[in-house]
Enzyme design. Structure first.
Site, PDB file in Angstrom:
ATOM      1  N   GLU A  45     -33.242  37.067  -5.038  1.00  0.00           N
ATOM      2  CA  GLU A  45     -33.254  36.797  -6.434  1.00  0.00           C
ATOM      3  C   GLU A  45     -33.612  37.997  -7.138  1.00  0.00           C
ATOM      4  O   GLU A  45     -32.920  38.174  -8.309  1.00  0.00           O
ATOM      5  CB  GLU A  45     -34.112  35.635  -6.608  1.00  0.00           C
ATOM      6  CG  GLU A  45     -34.312  35.150  -8.062  1.00  0.00           C
ATOM      7  CD  GLU A  45     -33.139  34.328  -8.615  1.00  0.00           C
ATOM      8  OE1 GLU A  45     -32.196  34.864  -8.489  1.00  0.00           O
ATOM      9  OE2 GLU A  45     -33.517  33.183  -9.190  1.00  0.00           O
TER      10      GLU A  45
ATOM     11  N   THR B 246     -28.901  37.486 -16.222  1.00  0.00           N
ATOM     12  CA  THR B 246     -30.321  36.992 -16.376  1.00  0.00           C
ATOM     13  C   THR B 246     -31.110  38.396 -16.947  1.00  0.00           C
ATOM     14  O   THR B 246     -32.089  38.262 -17.806  1.00  0.00           O
ATOM     15  CB  THR B 246     -30.967  36.479 -14.924  1.00  0.00           C
ATOM     16  OG1 THR B 246     -30.011  35.565 -14.760  1.00  0.00           O
ATOM     17  CG2 THR B 246     -32.337  36.441 -15.146  1.00  0.00           C
TER      18      THR B 246
HETATM   19  N1  HSE Z   1     -36.826  31.789 -15.527  1.00  0.00           N
HETATM   20  C1  HSE Z   1     -35.866  32.809 -15.565  1.00  0.00           C
HETATM   21  C2  HSE Z   1     -35.169  32.948 -16.880  1.00  0.00           C
HETATM   22  C3  HSE Z   1     -34.484  31.859 -14.915  1.00  0.00           C
HETATM   23  O1  HSE Z   1     -35.201  32.248 -17.706  1.00  0.00           O
HETATM   24  O2  HSE Z   1     -35.125  34.562 -17.130  1.00  0.00           O
HETATM   25  C4  HSE Z   1     -33.276  32.694 -14.526  1.00  0.00           C
HETATM   26  O3  HSE Z   1     -33.321  33.455 -13.307  1.00  0.00           O
END
Ligand code: HSE
Length: 307
Positions: free
Chosen positions: A129, A182
């Site tokens: 991830e 992201t």
């Molecule tokens: N918590 C993470 C974000 C989830 O909002 O950036 C996406 O990987």
């Protein structure tokens, strides 16, 4: 023992409005198929990728990175081949990288006779991830691996809390076919948060978790609010304010950005309400040049499963 396993690795919704980087839940209508094969030759090989273009080099592929981390730690004296059938488009905001990163280690663990528990699997999956998002968080991985709603209380050492799923809860997803990376959606966030906003946010996280425990749908409605992240990220999603208004008018308990977007989720009491929200979501980009998909899903309380 079998030397090959096929699994379904589900999509997930991270953050759940107020729980940035800590809360998430698992969907059951969309996910990736993966086949993991145990082979004599040491190392990790990605042998097939269907559904989208991703690197085959294991060290550049999230499924490969988590698999390599697990292989390095366990030294099982064998190798693994991974076939990926991507049902979740990368950059969609419903845990595409988490499904890949979790799927490979889950499958390997099964083929090795389950030496690792789910928290340990999540730790290895976090390595994959991190390749996608440049940060180690587990709010998509934990619900993919454990199922249902999860809260990541701490990352190091990893501490995952399972939270119950109310029986009649459904999610509606609107996925505009634009890509939001992201890492970029994280880069626009403020480094500091005013105390007043932080107080609102953690009050909502606490009450949301309580609402999930007690199946209190009215409290869920009051708690599904994000006063910290959404104001920055909503600019990445065309028509975001309208989407929220439509969801509210159709009776959703709450509506917010799924993970880092561009997908948006609404939580609803009952399938009918979720379908009503979906009908409204279908109107948002109609007549525009933005392609989109919508879906209604119950909450998947099982997580990744063997096919
Ligand atoms: N918590 C993470 C974000 C989830 O909002 O950036 C996406 O990987």
């Amino acid at each position: 023992m079998n030397d090959q396993i096929k699994i379904f690795s589900p999509a997930t919704v991270a953050n759940v409005a107020c729980g940035f980087d800590v809360l998430g839940f698992c969907l059951d209508k969309i996910g990736d198929g993966m086949t993991i094969k145990k082979v004599k030759e040491p190392g990790i090989r990605i042998t097939k990728i269907h559904g989208c273009e991703l690197p085959y080099e294991p060290e550049k592929n999230v499924a490969g990175v988590s698999a390599l981390a697990m292989l390095e730690a366990l030294k099982p004296g064998c190798g693994f081949e991974i076939e990926m059938h991507k049902g979740i488009k990368p950059g969609s905001g419903i845990g595409s990288s988490a499904a890949s990163a979790a799927g490979s280690v889950f499958g390997m663990n099964e083929l090795l006779g389950r030496p690792l528990n789910k928290t340990e699997l999540t730790k290895f999956a976090m390595k994959g991830e991190a390749l996608a998002s440049q940060s180690e968080h587990a709010d998509n991985l934990a619900p993919a691996i454990f199922g249902g709603f999860t809260l990541v209380r701490n990352v190091n050492p990893l501490d995952i809390v399972r939270v119950p799923t109310p029986h009649d809860l459904y999610a509606t997803i609107l996925f505009p076919q634009i890509e939001v990376k992201t890492a970029e959606a994280r880069a626009i966030l403020p480094k500091q948060v005013p105390l007043k906003k932080a107080i609102q946010q953690w009050a909502n996280v606490g009450s949301l978790v309580h609402a999930l425990h007690t199946s209190d749908y009215n409290l869920l409605r009051r708690s599904l609010k994000d006063v910290i992240i959404e104001p920055y990220r909503k600019q990445l999603i065309p028509e975001y304010d309208r989407i929220k208004t439509l969801a509210r008018e159709a009776g959703a308990l709450g509506c917010s950005i799924s993970g880092s977007g561009p997908s948006v989720f609404a939580l609803c009491k009952g399938k009918h309400a979720a379908e009503r929200v979906r009908e409204r979501f279908e109107t948002v980009y109609a007549g525009s040049d933005i392609d989109f998909q919508t879906l209604v899903s119950s909450i998947n309380t099982e997580g990744i499963r063997i096919l």
